[in-house]
Motif scaffolding. Structure first.
Motif, short mmCIF file in Angstrom:
data_model
loop_
_atom_site.label_atom_id
_atom_site.label_comp_id
_atom_site.label_asym_id
_atom_site.label_seq_id
_atom_site.Cartn_x
_atom_site.Cartn_y
_atom_site.Cartn_z
N LEU B 25 0.85 -1.19 0.00
CA LEU B 25 0.00 0.00 0.00
C LEU B 25 0.88 1.23 0.00
O LEU B 25 2.06 1.17 0.36
N ALA B 66 2.80 4.64 11.34
CA ALA B 66 1.68 3.83 10.87
C ALA B 66 2.17 2.83 9.83
O ALA B 66 1.75 1.66 9.82
N ALA B 67 3.08 3.27 8.98
CA ALA B 67 3.64 2.35 7.99
C ALA B 67 4.43 1.24 8.69
O ALA B 67 4.37 0.07 8.31
N LEU B 68 5.15 1.62 9.74
CA LEU B 68 5.91 0.63 10.51
C LEU B 68 4.97 -0.41 11.12
O LEU B 68 5.20 -1.63 10.99
N GLY B 69 3.92 0.06 11.79
CA GLY B 69 2.98 -0.88 12.42
C GLY B 69 2.32 -1.78 11.40
O GLY B 69 2.10 -2.97 11.64
N ALA B 70 2.02 -1.22 10.24
CA ALA B 70 1.42 -2.02 9.17
C ALA B 70 2.42 -3.05 8.65
O ALA B 70 2.07 -4.20 8.36
N MET B 72 4.73 -4.44 10.35
CA MET B 72 4.93 -5.48 11.37
C MET B 72 3.76 -6.46 11.42
O MET B 72 3.85 -7.50 12.08
N THR B 73 2.67 -6.10 10.75
CA THR B 73 1.46 -6.92 10.89
C THR B 73 0.91 -7.35 9.52
O THR B 73 -0.30 -7.39 9.31
N GLY B 74 1.81 -7.62 8.59
CA GLY B 74 1.38 -8.32 7.40
C GLY B 74 1.30 -7.54 6.11
O GLY B 74 1.02 -8.12 5.06
N LEU B 75 1.54 -6.23 6.14
CA LEU B 75 1.51 -5.45 4.90
C LEU B 75 2.93 -5.05 4.49
O LEU B 75 3.88 -5.25 5.23
N ARG B 108 12.06 -11.67 15.60
CA ARG B 108 10.70 -12.24 15.52
C ARG B 108 9.75 -11.35 14.75
O ARG B 108 8.80 -11.82 14.13
N PHE B 109 9.96 -10.05 14.82
CA PHE B 109 9.24 -9.14 13.93
C PHE B 109 10.19 -8.74 12.81
O PHE B 109 11.40 -8.61 13.02
N HIS B 110 9.64 -8.49 11.64
CA HIS B 110 10.45 -7.85 10.62
C HIS B 110 9.65 -6.72 9.98
O HIS B 110 8.44 -6.63 10.17
N ASP B 165 12.73 -7.46 2.87
CA ASP B 165 12.06 -7.63 4.16
C ASP B 165 12.56 -6.67 5.24
O ASP B 165 12.20 -6.82 6.40
#
Lengths: 326, 324
Positions: B25, B66-70, B72-75, B108-110, B165
């Protein structure tokens, strides 16, 4: 219907963890900065009990309670504090940075207000993916003076994101009282300009927090947008361990200690059922034992190998990264 | 192979990646309805809809976070920070948060996050729209930083960045916005690689972004005198492609670094240290840097022209190096 004994159990685990951490630092068995949430347990537990396992939280520098309440284990948290590889951050980042994708913990955070935008981003992600996940963002009222608080409420309000902004209003921004640091100390007022819902809760009453958080989470899940949930509470310890907190009136602390969130719930449950006391005592004892076991296990582990400090800097490192420099 | 302008290549890469992967996005100031401040996101809103192409408020920290959080959660978000100077407003979210999430979470997060940003150098945009702050970014473990100098690389590096990634900052030059060149949509342009734009045996000139055409211009002048200049387009600021730079220096024995940023603690210093360290035995002359003076970027045309390295400055530096 939430099980009040389960809420008590989690609060007791947090209290035991924080108490143990304080002692470990005083004994120099662990090091680093330590910011404890003793006195604030009801906010973490009340909010997280309203969330699903696959919902997300972002946390703060005072984040141990949030992480335990969201499903972080005391074993891996304690291992992190001891610098062990089995810790959440492989022992390298410390308890200010506990994160766990499996428990929906985006991360504790050493920057005041630093976790708000990523929590909003997790809510954005849920909206874009068409998931009904909710994101809960913890912060203190000190973070309200940071620009990102306003950027995030505006953005979440504009996009109607499924996020609950949880303000742990303990009236102290580090060592400065709210009268000195916020022009508008009633933080719920900021919901008005950003046109989002608000809730105010007694942050020392876990049942009240849970009710308010459940309403906020239900709104978010139903696509009705964000809520600013303000929980009034108090930090028993200084800003960090070692801070003697001479800047505040001991009577203020004593008054809030009279309203201990664990004792408050205990009084409610004992009034309902005379056998509750023994059951709660057992939960207290088990929480202490669990934390003690975690301390012993962590201490027995070897320190994280020095070579691991350069690992995980990148998910996809390029050959040249970390190459020898003359 | 289509010939595109630099900005069209950016748009094309965004379009192709959004069509290929629904997790991509685009968000930022003026990117949706207006189609980008300079057209690079034109048409994306119509093709991909308002959920995946979002105009944001002027809130750089919230955009980045917001881009960072997105991420980290699949986008796989592409956040636009309009000008590189504005990165300062998003610095906490980029430097303290996004860059460190992988490491802090024990891997564990990327964070598959791309940050597009424009440097307004050489376009009269003045002290707060034209700074070359790539050294700041390159100094942060966890970030990758690239700066394409051609439409082909603008396409290829952005495509690679979106598929990567880790957080990648892609700096784009406004000075190159209308430049034309071939774009091979199937070509792989890996992060972390430099490109030799012109081979030569007497002298290496390393440059990136808008100084690459300057270096090539200088090389043409010197070619008239029979001097062979090898122009290395660094293009990956972090990590540097040390092997390509060292191989060129090993061949020529002489190195000039050209950049629009100021000298102290800059990327030119890093490249000079590389040559003076690992390349010590192959150097036949001191490394010379051709850079902006240690002052903010002026707006007035004549001041700006004097401020930024020009081909004549590179030629003069080359002569000094060749005297040894």
């Amino acid at each position: 219907m939430v099980d009040p004994y389960a809420l008590y159990e989690t609060m007791a685990r947090i209290r035991s963890f924080e108490t143990a951490a304080s002692k470990l630092l005083a004994q120099t068995r662990i090091g680093g900065f330590l910011h404890l949430s003793i006195g604030q347990e009801a906010v973490a537990v009340g909010v997280c009990a309203a969330l699903r396992r696959d919902d997300l939280i972002s946390s703060t520098h005072r984040g141990h309670g949030h992480c335990i309440a969201k499903g972080g284990t005391v074993e891996r948290m304690m291992a992190e504090m001891f610098g062990r590889e089995s810790g959440y951050c492989k022992g390298r980042a410390g308890s200010l940075h506990i994160a766990d994708p499996n428990a929906g913990i985006l991360g504790a955070n050493a920057i005041v207000g630093g976790g708000l935008p990523m929590g909003v981003g997790a809510a954005l992600s849920a909206q874009v993916r068409g998931s009904d996940q909710v994101s809960a963002v913890f912060f203190g009222e000190g973070a309200v003076a940071e620009g990102v608080f306003h950027e995030c409420l505006n953005l979440a309000g504009l996009w109607r994101l499924p996020v609950v902004f949880v303000c742990e209003h303990n009236s102290w921004a580090e060592m400065t009282p709210v009268t000195t640091h916020l022009a508008a100390p009633d933080v719920e007022e900021f919901a008005v300009p950003y046109r989002i819902a608000s809730e105010v809760a007694d942050g020392n009453d876990v049942l009240v927090v849970h009710d308010a958080a459940s309403r906020a989470v239900a709104r978010a899940r139903a696509g009705e947008g964000p809520t600013l949930l303000v929980c009034r509470t108090y930090r028993w310890r200084g800003h960090f361990e070692g801070d003697p907190a001479t800047y505040r009136d001991p009577d203020e602390l004593a008054a809030w200690q009279e309203r201990d969130p664990l004792r408050a719930l205990r009084e409610v449950l004992v009034a309902e059922d005379t056998s509750a006391a023994a059951r709660l005592d057992a939960l207290d004892a088990e929480a202490e034992r669990a934390v003690q076991r975690a301390v012993e296990a962590a201490e027995a582990e070897p320190p994280a190998p020095v070579g691991t400090v350069v690992e995980d800097v990148y998910r996809a490192p390029l050959a040249i990264h970390g190459g020898a420099h003359a | 192979m289509p010939e595109l302008k630099y900005w069209q290549a950016i748009r094309s890469a965004l379009r192709d990646e959004m069509a290929r992967d629904e997790r991509v996005l685009v968000l930022g100031e003026d990117v949706a309805q207006p189609g980008g401040p300079f057209g690079a996101t034109k048409g994306l809103l119509d093709e991909f809809g308002p959920s995946r192409v979002r105009d944001t408020p002027i809130s750089e920290a919230a955009i980045m976070g917001a881009a960072l959080g997105a991420a980290m959660t699949g986008l796989r978000p592409v956040a636009e920070i309009m000008f590189l100077d504005f990165m300062t407003l998003a610095a906490d979210q980029l430097v303290n948060q996004a860059a460190k999430v992988s490491w802090m979470s024990g891997g564990r997060f990327h964070v598959p996050l791309v940050v597009r940003t424009i440097c307004g150098n050489r376009r009269g945009t003045g002290p707060q729209h034209a700074q070359s702050l790539e050294a700041w970014l390159a100094h942060v473990p966890g970030l990758k930083v690239v700066w394409p100098s051609s439409p082909g690389d603008a396409y290829g590096l952005l495509k690679t960045a979106i598929r990567d990634d880790d957080p990648v900052v892609v700096v784009e030059s406004l000075a190159l916005w209308g430049s034309r060149g071939p774009v091979d949509e199937g070509a792989d342009v890996p992060l972390g690689t430099a490109a030799v734009r012109q081979p030569g045996g007497d002298l290496t000139v390393a440059a990136w972004g808008a100084t690459v055409p300057v270096a090539l211009d200088a090389a043409r002048h010197l070619a008239d005198e029979g001097i062979g200049v090898e122009v290395v387009d660094v293009r990956s600021i972090s990590p540097l492609d040390e092997a390509t730079i060292l191989a060129s220096v090993a061949k020529t024995g002489r190195l000039v670094v050209v950049h629009d940023a100021v000298s102290p603690a800059g990327v030119g210093a890093e490249i000079a240290a590389l040559a003076a360290g690992q390349g010590f035995d192959t150097l036949r002359a001191p490394v010379v840097r051709v850079t902006a003076p240690f002052a903010p970027v002026p707006f007035a045309k004549h001041l700006e022209t004097a401020y930024y390295p020009q081909a004549d400055d590179v030629v003069a530096a080359a002569r000094r190096v060749l005297e040894r």
